[in-house]
Design an enzyme around this catalytic site. Structure first.
Site, PDB file in Angstrom:
ATOM      1  N   ASN A 190      71.736  53.338 118.213  1.00  0.00           N
ATOM      2  CA  ASN A 190      70.772  52.230 118.330  1.00  0.00           C
ATOM      3  C   ASN A 190      71.253  51.113 119.258  1.00  0.00           C
ATOM      4  OD1 ASN A 190      68.859  53.405 116.657  1.00  0.00           O
ATOM      5  ND2 ASN A 190      69.928  52.671 114.823  1.00  0.00           N
ATOM      6  N   ARG A 191      72.110  51.467 120.202  1.00  0.00           N
ATOM      7  CA  ARG A 191      72.596  50.508 121.205  1.00  0.00           C
ATOM      8  C   ARG A 191      73.448  49.380 120.598  1.00  0.00           C
ATOM      9  NH1 ARG A 191      71.378  54.757 123.662  1.00  0.00           N
ATOM     10  NH2 ARG A 191      69.892  54.711 125.379  1.00  0.00           N
ATOM     11  N   VAL A 192      73.906  49.582 119.350  1.00  0.00           N
ATOM     12  CA  VAL A 192      74.824  48.587 118.762  1.00  0.00           C
ATOM     13  C   VAL A 192      76.253  49.072 119.053  1.00  0.00           C
ATOM     14  CG1 VAL A 192      75.389  47.203 116.734  1.00  0.00           C
ATOM     15  CG2 VAL A 192      73.096  48.179 116.972  1.00  0.00           C
TER      16      VAL A 192
END
Ligand SMILES: Cc1cc2nc3c(=O)[nH]c(=O)nc-3n(C[C@H](O)[C@H](O)[C@H](O)COP(=O)(O)O)c2cc1C
Length: 212
Positions: A190-192
Protein backbone atom coordinates in the site's frame (compact mmCIF):
# COMPACT_ATOMS: atom_id res chain seq x y z
CA UNK A 1 -0.38 -2.88 -20.33
CA UNK A 2 -0.37 0.90 -20.07
CA UNK A 3 2.17 2.50 -17.75
CA UNK A 4 -0.73 4.43 -16.21
CA UNK A 5 -2.18 1.24 -14.77
CA UNK A 6 0.91 -0.88 -14.24
CA UNK A 7 1.46 -1.40 -10.50
CA UNK A 8 3.60 -3.73 -8.42
CA UNK A 9 2.83 -4.68 -4.85
CA UNK A 10 6.03 -4.60 -2.83
CA UNK A 11 6.03 -7.16 -0.05
CA UNK A 12 9.32 -9.05 -0.17
CA UNK A 13 10.90 -7.58 2.92
CA UNK A 14 10.93 -4.83 5.58
CA UNK A 15 13.47 -2.44 7.06
CA UNK A 16 13.07 -1.36 10.66
CA UNK A 17 15.23 1.41 12.17
CA UNK A 18 16.09 -0.93 15.02
CA UNK A 19 17.27 -3.73 12.69
CA UNK A 20 19.24 -1.46 10.37
CA UNK A 21 23.00 -1.45 11.10
CA UNK A 22 24.27 1.41 13.26
CA UNK A 23 26.82 2.19 10.54
CA UNK A 24 25.33 2.89 7.09
CA UNK A 25 28.41 1.43 5.38
CA UNK A 26 27.65 -1.88 7.11
CA UNK A 27 24.01 -1.61 6.06
CA UNK A 28 25.14 -0.94 2.48
CA UNK A 29 27.43 -4.00 2.53
CA UNK A 30 24.54 -6.11 3.83
CA UNK A 31 22.22 -5.06 1.00
CA UNK A 32 24.94 -5.15 -1.68
CA UNK A 33 25.81 -8.69 -0.54
CA UNK A 34 22.17 -9.73 -0.94
CA UNK A 35 22.01 -8.12 -4.40
CA UNK A 36 25.19 -9.97 -5.45
CA UNK A 37 23.72 -13.26 -4.24
CA UNK A 38 20.34 -12.81 -5.93
CA UNK A 39 20.11 -15.06 -9.00
CA UNK A 40 19.44 -13.21 -12.22
CA UNK A 41 19.79 -9.71 -10.74
CA UNK A 42 21.53 -7.88 -13.62
CA UNK A 43 24.48 -5.53 -12.99
CA UNK A 44 24.14 -5.45 -9.17
CA UNK A 45 26.97 -2.89 -8.96
CA UNK A 46 25.37 -0.47 -11.45
CA UNK A 47 24.45 2.87 -9.90
CA UNK A 48 23.19 6.21 -11.10
CA UNK A 49 25.56 9.12 -10.55
CA UNK A 50 23.85 12.50 -10.42
CA UNK A 51 25.90 15.64 -10.99
CA UNK A 52 25.11 19.31 -11.34
CA UNK A 53 26.52 21.83 -13.82
CA UNK A 54 27.85 25.27 -12.92
CA UNK A 55 24.50 26.65 -14.09
CA UNK A 56 22.54 24.34 -11.77
CA UNK A 57 21.44 21.79 -14.40
CA UNK A 58 21.36 18.29 -12.86
CA UNK A 59 22.25 15.29 -15.03
CA UNK A 60 22.45 11.58 -14.31
CA UNK A 61 23.95 8.46 -15.82
CA UNK A 62 24.79 4.89 -14.83
CA UNK A 63 28.32 3.83 -13.88
CA UNK A 64 29.67 0.69 -12.21
CA UNK A 65 30.67 0.74 -8.55
CA UNK A 66 34.23 -0.64 -8.37
CA UNK A 67 34.92 -0.33 -4.67
CA UNK A 68 33.29 0.49 -1.37
CA UNK A 69 34.73 0.84 2.12
CA UNK A 70 34.43 3.19 5.09
CA UNK A 71 35.98 5.98 2.98
CA UNK A 72 33.30 5.90 0.31
CA UNK A 73 32.16 4.70 -3.10
CA UNK A 74 34.60 4.38 -6.00
CA UNK A 75 33.98 4.43 -9.74
CA UNK A 76 36.12 5.09 -12.81
CA UNK A 77 35.59 7.36 -15.76
CA UNK A 78 37.07 9.98 -18.08
CA UNK A 79 37.98 13.15 -16.14
CA UNK A 80 37.32 15.20 -19.29
CA UNK A 81 33.77 13.88 -19.71
CA UNK A 82 30.68 15.89 -18.89
CA UNK A 83 30.38 14.13 -15.54
CA UNK A 84 34.11 14.65 -14.86
CA UNK A 85 33.80 18.42 -15.32
CA UNK A 86 30.66 18.55 -13.20
CA UNK A 87 32.13 16.42 -10.42
CA UNK A 88 35.31 18.53 -10.29
CA UNK A 89 33.33 21.77 -10.55
CA UNK A 90 30.70 21.19 -7.87
CA UNK A 91 32.71 18.75 -5.77
CA UNK A 92 29.48 16.91 -4.95
CA UNK A 93 27.42 14.01 -6.28
CA UNK A 94 24.39 11.88 -5.58
CA UNK A 95 24.42 8.10 -6.06
CA UNK A 96 21.43 5.83 -6.52
CA UNK A 97 21.14 2.05 -6.51
CA UNK A 98 17.86 0.39 -7.57
CA UNK A 99 17.50 -3.36 -7.19
CA UNK A 100 14.00 -4.06 -8.52
CA UNK A 101 14.20 -7.78 -7.71
CA UNK A 102 14.71 -6.89 -4.04
CA UNK A 103 12.31 -3.91 -4.08
CA UNK A 104 15.13 -1.74 -2.75
CA UNK A 105 16.65 1.65 -3.44
CA UNK A 106 19.69 3.25 -1.79
CA UNK A 107 20.56 6.94 -2.02
CA UNK A 108 23.94 8.35 -1.12
CA UNK A 109 24.82 12.07 -1.14
CA UNK A 110 28.26 13.42 -0.54
CA UNK A 111 31.37 15.21 -1.60
CA UNK A 112 33.67 13.95 -4.32
CA UNK A 113 37.41 13.48 -4.54
CA UNK A 114 39.68 12.07 -7.23
CA UNK A 115 41.55 8.87 -6.38
CA UNK A 116 45.35 8.97 -6.10
CA UNK A 117 47.10 8.28 -9.42
CA UNK A 118 48.45 4.98 -8.03
CA UNK A 119 44.94 3.76 -7.14
CA UNK A 120 43.73 4.61 -10.66
CA UNK A 121 46.83 2.91 -12.17
CA UNK A 122 46.11 -0.26 -10.16
CA UNK A 123 42.54 -0.43 -11.39
CA UNK A 124 43.39 0.51 -15.00
CA UNK A 125 45.97 -2.29 -15.17
CA UNK A 126 43.25 -4.86 -14.31
CA UNK A 127 41.04 -3.85 -17.25
CA UNK A 128 41.03 -5.93 -20.44
CA UNK A 129 43.30 -4.54 -23.17
CA UNK A 130 40.34 -3.48 -25.36
CA UNK A 131 38.83 -1.48 -22.52
CA UNK A 132 42.18 0.21 -21.89
CA UNK A 133 42.51 1.06 -25.60
CA UNK A 134 39.06 2.63 -25.61
CA UNK A 135 40.15 5.02 -22.86
CA UNK A 136 42.67 6.36 -25.43
CA UNK A 137 40.34 6.17 -28.42
CA UNK A 138 37.15 7.70 -27.03
CA UNK A 139 36.97 11.41 -26.13
CA UNK A 140 34.07 10.66 -23.79
CA UNK A 141 31.13 13.08 -24.04
CA UNK A 142 32.54 14.92 -27.10
CA UNK A 143 30.55 15.08 -30.35
CA UNK A 144 32.15 12.74 -32.91
CA UNK A 145 31.47 12.58 -36.67
CA UNK A 146 30.79 8.84 -36.88
CA UNK A 147 31.27 5.38 -35.38
CA UNK A 148 33.90 4.79 -38.11
CA UNK A 149 36.04 7.56 -36.58
CA UNK A 150 35.94 5.75 -33.20
CA UNK A 151 36.90 2.43 -34.82
CA UNK A 152 39.83 4.17 -36.56
CA UNK A 153 40.96 5.65 -33.27
CA UNK A 154 40.75 2.18 -31.66
CA UNK A 155 42.93 0.76 -34.46
CA UNK A 156 45.40 3.68 -34.05
CA UNK A 157 45.65 3.06 -30.30
CA UNK A 158 46.12 -0.67 -30.91
CA UNK A 159 49.05 0.05 -33.27
CA UNK A 160 50.54 2.67 -31.00
CA UNK A 161 50.70 0.28 -28.04
CA UNK A 162 51.43 -2.90 -30.02
CA UNK A 163 53.45 -5.34 -27.96
CA UNK A 164 53.34 -3.25 -24.81
CA UNK A 165 51.08 -2.60 -21.84
CA UNK A 166 48.49 0.09 -22.49
CA UNK A 167 49.24 2.86 -19.95
CA UNK A 168 46.52 4.85 -18.19
CA UNK A 169 45.86 8.21 -19.87
CA UNK A 170 46.14 11.01 -17.31
CA UNK A 171 42.58 12.14 -18.11
CA UNK A 172 41.14 8.78 -17.00
CA UNK A 173 40.78 7.63 -13.40
CA UNK A 174 38.68 7.15 -10.33
CA UNK A 175 36.44 9.23 -8.16
CA UNK A 176 35.42 8.55 -4.59
CA UNK A 177 32.07 9.78 -3.29
CA UNK A 178 32.52 10.41 0.43
CA UNK A 179 29.04 10.06 1.89
CA UNK A 180 27.41 12.64 4.12
CA UNK A 181 23.92 11.13 3.97
CA UNK A 182 22.40 7.73 3.14
CA UNK A 183 18.85 6.53 2.66
CA UNK A 184 17.73 2.90 2.49
CA UNK A 185 14.29 2.31 0.92
CA UNK A 186 12.41 -0.95 1.14
CA UNK A 187 9.11 -1.27 -0.76
CA UNK A 188 6.09 -2.23 1.38
CA UNK A 189 2.38 -2.85 0.84
CA UNK A 190 0.00 0.00 0.00
CA UNK A 191 2.94 2.34 -0.65
CA UNK A 192 3.69 2.59 3.09
CA UNK A 193 7.34 1.91 2.36
CA UNK A 194 10.22 1.82 4.83
CA UNK A 195 12.79 4.62 4.56
CA UNK A 196 15.73 4.73 6.92
CA UNK A 197 18.01 7.75 6.61
CA UNK A 198 21.46 8.25 8.14
CA UNK A 199 22.83 11.73 8.68
CA UNK A 200 26.31 12.64 9.83
CA UNK A 201 26.35 13.70 13.50
CA UNK A 202 29.93 14.64 14.39
CA UNK A 203 31.91 11.41 14.09
CA UNK A 204 28.78 9.26 14.35
CA UNK A 205 25.69 8.61 12.25
CA UNK A 206 22.15 9.40 13.37
CA UNK A 207 19.41 7.08 12.09
CA UNK A 208 15.90 8.35 11.41
CA UNK A 209 12.78 7.09 9.67
CA UNK A 210 11.35 9.15 6.81
CA UNK A 211 7.76 9.11 5.65
CA UNK A 212 7.33 7.33 2.33
C1 LIG B 1 25.45 -0.56 -17.19
C2 LIG B 1 26.29 0.64 -17.53
C3 LIG B 1 27.55 0.77 -16.94
C4 LIG B 1 28.34 1.89 -17.21
N1 LIG B 1 29.53 2.03 -16.54
C5 LIG B 1 30.28 3.15 -16.75
C6 LIG B 1 31.46 3.38 -15.96
O1 LIG B 1 31.82 2.61 -15.05
N2 LIG B 1 32.17 4.52 -16.24
C7 LIG B 1 31.79 5.41 -17.20
O2 LIG B 1 32.49 6.39 -17.41
N3 LIG B 1 30.67 5.23 -17.92
C8 LIG B 1 29.90 4.13 -17.72
N4 LIG B 1 28.73 3.95 -18.43
C9 LIG B 1 28.37 4.97 -19.46
C10 LIG B 1 27.73 6.19 -18.78
O3 LIG B 1 26.38 5.89 -18.43
C11 LIG B 1 27.77 7.45 -19.67
O4 LIG B 1 27.14 7.19 -20.92
C12 LIG B 1 29.17 7.94 -19.95
O5 LIG B 1 30.00 7.81 -18.80
C13 LIG B 1 29.18 9.40 -20.39
O6 LIG B 1 28.53 10.19 -19.43
P1 LIG B 1 28.71 11.79 -19.37
O7 LIG B 1 28.70 12.29 -20.78
O8 LIG B 1 27.57 12.29 -18.56
O9 LIG B 1 30.04 12.08 -18.70
C14 LIG B 1 27.90 2.87 -18.14
C15 LIG B 1 26.63 2.72 -18.73
C16 LIG B 1 25.84 1.64 -18.42
C17 LIG B 1 24.45 1.55 -19.03
Amino acid sequence: MSIRDSRTTYEKSALDEADAAADPHAQFERWLGEALETDGLPEPNAMTVATVSAGGQPSARIVLLRGHDARGFVFFTNYDSRKGHELDGAGRAGLLFFWAALERQIRVDGRVERLDATESDDYFARRPRGHRLSAWASPQSAVVPSRAMLEERMADADRRFAGEDVPRPDYWGGYRVVPEAFEFWQGRRNRVHDRVAYVRDGDAWRRERLAP
